[in-house]
Write a protein that holds these residues in place. Sequence first.
Motif, PDB file in Angstrom:
ATOM      1  N   LEU A  21      11.266  35.992 -70.013  1.00 19.57           N
ATOM      2  CA  LEU A  21      10.707  34.927 -69.622  1.00 19.57           C
ATOM      3  C   LEU A  21      12.230  34.010 -68.384  1.00 19.57           C
ATOM      4  O   LEU A  21      11.831  32.994 -68.107  1.00 19.57           O
ATOM      5  N   ILE A  22      13.062  35.231 -67.788  1.00 17.72           N
ATOM      6  CA  ILE A  22      13.785  34.915 -66.804  1.00 17.72           C
ATOM      7  C   ILE A  22      12.585  35.083 -65.654  1.00 17.72           C
ATOM      8  O   ILE A  22      13.350  34.886 -64.529  1.00 17.72           O
ATOM      9  N   THR A  23      11.455  35.413 -64.949  1.00 18.55           N
ATOM     10  CA  THR A  23      10.676  35.671 -64.655  1.00 18.55           C
ATOM     11  C   THR A  23      10.047  34.421 -64.087  1.00 18.55           C
ATOM     12  O   THR A  23       8.967  33.702 -63.233  1.00 18.55           O
ATOM     13  N   ARG A  24      10.173  33.501 -65.576  1.00 16.69           N
ATOM     14  CA  ARG A  24       9.117  31.962 -64.785  1.00 16.69           C
ATOM     15  C   ARG A  24      10.149  30.953 -64.910  1.00 16.69           C
ATOM     16  O   ARG A  24      12.112  30.958 -65.230  1.00 16.69           O
ATOM     17  N   ARG A  25       9.539  30.410 -64.209  1.00 11.20           N
ATOM     18  CA  ARG A  25      10.459  29.134 -63.473  1.00 11.20           C
ATOM     19  C   ARG A  25      10.886  27.796 -64.974  1.00 11.20           C
ATOM     20  O   ARG A  25      11.987  27.775 -63.672  1.00 11.20           O
ATOM     21  N   TRP A  26       9.889  27.642 -65.278  1.00  7.55           N
ATOM     22  CA  TRP A  26      10.526  26.333 -66.701  1.00  7.55           C
ATOM     23  C   TRP A  26      11.671  26.574 -67.538  1.00  7.55           C
ATOM     24  O   TRP A  26      12.638  25.607 -67.409  1.00  7.55           O
ATOM     25  N   ILE A  27      11.350  28.004 -67.712  1.00  9.00           N
ATOM     26  CA  ILE A  27      13.159  28.512 -68.353  1.00  9.00           C
ATOM     27  C   ILE A  27      13.841  28.171 -67.899  1.00  9.00           C
ATOM     28  O   ILE A  27      15.432  27.664 -67.875  1.00  9.00           O
ATOM     29  N   TRP A  28      13.914  28.774 -66.464  1.00  4.31           N
ATOM     30  CA  TRP A  28      15.688  27.949 -65.242  1.00  4.31           C
ATOM     31  C   TRP A  28      15.854  26.754 -64.685  1.00  4.31           C
ATOM     32  O   TRP A  28      16.608  26.069 -65.420  1.00  4.31           O
ATOM     33  N   ILE A  29      14.427  25.877 -65.254  1.00  9.66           N
ATOM     34  CA  ILE A  29      14.800  24.569 -65.174  1.00  9.66           C
ATOM     35  C   ILE A  29      15.301  23.935 -66.152  1.00  9.66           C
ATOM     36  O   ILE A  29      16.157  22.591 -66.197  1.00  9.66           O
ATOM     37  N   LEU A  30      14.291  24.383 -67.789  1.00  9.82           N
ATOM     38  CA  LEU A  30      15.260  23.798 -69.152  1.00  9.82           C
ATOM     39  C   LEU A  30      16.635  24.160 -69.104  1.00  9.82           C
ATOM     40  O   LEU A  30      17.543  23.151 -69.305  1.00  9.82           O
ATOM     41  N   PHE A  31      16.874  25.383 -68.444  1.00  7.90           N
ATOM     42  CA  PHE A  31      18.567  26.309 -68.514  1.00  7.90           C
ATOM     43  C   PHE A  31      19.637  25.104 -67.873  1.00  7.90           C
ATOM     44  O   PHE A  31      20.487  24.655 -68.004  1.00  7.90           O
ATOM     45  N   PHE A  32      18.743  25.144 -66.285  1.00  5.80           N
ATOM     46  CA  PHE A  32      20.300  24.183 -65.966  1.00  5.80           C
ATOM     47  C   PHE A  32      20.157  22.882 -66.132  1.00  5.80           C
ATOM     48  O   PHE A  32      21.530  21.648 -65.634  1.00  5.80           O
ATOM     49  N   GLY A  33      19.431  22.369 -66.156  1.00  9.07           N
ATOM     50  CA  GLY A  33      18.438  20.592 -66.947  1.00  9.07           C
ATOM     51  C   GLY A  33      19.895  21.019 -67.767  1.00  9.07           C
ATOM     52  O   GLY A  33      20.482  19.541 -67.806  1.00  9.07           O
ATOM     53  N   ILE A  34      19.842  21.322 -69.212  1.00  5.87           N
ATOM     54  CA  ILE A  34      20.716  21.281 -70.205  1.00  5.87           C
ATOM     55  C   ILE A  34      22.061  20.876 -70.071  1.00  5.87           C
ATOM     56  O   ILE A  34      23.068  20.167 -71.002  1.00  5.87           O
ATOM     57  N   SER A  35      22.146  22.532 -69.042  1.00  4.81           N
ATOM     58  CA  SER A  35      23.472  22.076 -68.733  1.00  4.81           C
ATOM     59  C   SER A  35      24.368  21.079 -67.703  1.00  4.81           C
ATOM     60  O   SER A  35      25.204  20.815 -67.627  1.00  4.81           O
ATOM     61  N   GLY A  36      23.950  20.161 -67.034  1.00  4.39           N
ATOM     62  CA  GLY A  36      23.674  19.014 -66.303  1.00  4.39           C
ATOM     63  C   GLY A  36      23.670  18.312 -67.313  1.00  4.39           C
ATOM     64  O   GLY A  36      25.059  17.415 -67.298  1.00  4.39           O
ATOM     65  N   LEU A  37      23.730  17.885 -68.318  1.00  8.09           N
ATOM     66  CA  LEU A  37      23.687  17.119 -69.313  1.00  8.09           C
ATOM     67  C   LEU A  37      24.426  17.439 -69.696  1.00  8.09           C
ATOM     68  O   LEU A  37      25.854  16.525 -70.138  1.00  8.09           O
ATOM     69  N   ALA A  38      24.467  18.866 -70.249  1.00  4.54           N
ATOM     70  CA  ALA A  38      26.378  18.566 -70.476  1.00  4.54           C
ATOM     71  C   ALA A  38      27.436  18.344 -69.818  1.00  4.54           C
ATOM     72  O   ALA A  38      28.147  18.077 -70.718  1.00  4.54           O
ATOM     73  N   ALA A  39      27.285  19.005 -69.031  1.00  2.00           N
ATOM     74  CA  ALA A  39      28.450  18.365 -68.460  1.00  2.00           C
ATOM     75  C   ALA A  39      28.656  17.406 -68.041  1.00  2.00           C
ATOM     76  O   ALA A  39      29.656  16.943 -67.741  1.00  2.00           O
ATOM     77  N   ALA A  40      27.540  16.061 -67.792  1.00  2.00           N
ATOM     78  CA  ALA A  40      28.236  14.817 -67.591  1.00  2.00           C
ATOM     79  C   ALA A  40      28.578  14.378 -68.896  1.00  2.00           C
ATOM     80  O   ALA A  40      29.071  13.645 -68.813  1.00  2.00           O
ATOM     81  N   PHE A  41      27.821  15.018 -70.294  1.00  2.00           N
ATOM     82  CA  PHE A  41      27.915  14.162 -71.033  1.00  2.00           C
ATOM     83  C   PHE A  41      30.020  14.918 -71.558  1.00  2.00           C
ATOM     84  O   PHE A  41      31.505  14.026 -71.714  1.00  2.00           O
ATOM     85  N   SER A  42      30.854  16.281 -70.917  1.00  2.00           N
ATOM     86  CA  SER A  42      31.389  16.119 -71.149  1.00  2.00           C
ATOM     87  C   SER A  42      32.430  15.007 -69.937  1.00  2.00           C
ATOM     88  O   SER A  42      33.676  14.725 -70.466  1.00  2.00           O
ATOM     89  N   THR A  43      32.212  14.932 -69.175  1.00  2.00           N
ATOM     90  CA  THR A  43      32.666  13.654 -68.114  1.00  2.00           C
ATOM     91  C   THR A  43      32.681  12.841 -68.506  1.00  2.00           C
ATOM     92  O   THR A  43      34.074  12.605 -68.629  1.00  2.00           O
TER      93      THR A  43
END
Length: 72
Positions: free
Chosen positions: A16-38
């Motif tokens: 999974l760590i070699t797949r691009r989509w997992i990193w897009i999913l990880f950083f996208g959800i992390s960005g949304l969480a940080a935006a809601f925390s803002t």
Amino acid sequence: METIFAIGLCVAALYLITRRWIWILFFGISGLAAAFSTLASIFHFQILGALGFCFLAWICFVITAVIADGYK
């Protein structure tokens, strides 16, 4: 039996760590969480926390965009 399960889990994680989509999913959800925390920090009048979360959200979204466009 647990050892075989652990080895299988490690192999799946390495795949999974070699797949691009997992990193897009990880950083996208992390960005949304940080935006809601803002937003939560703004509502609770914690302005420095809101600025920190805002920068974190921006960084996560930039990383997501770079990963999404980088390997075409």
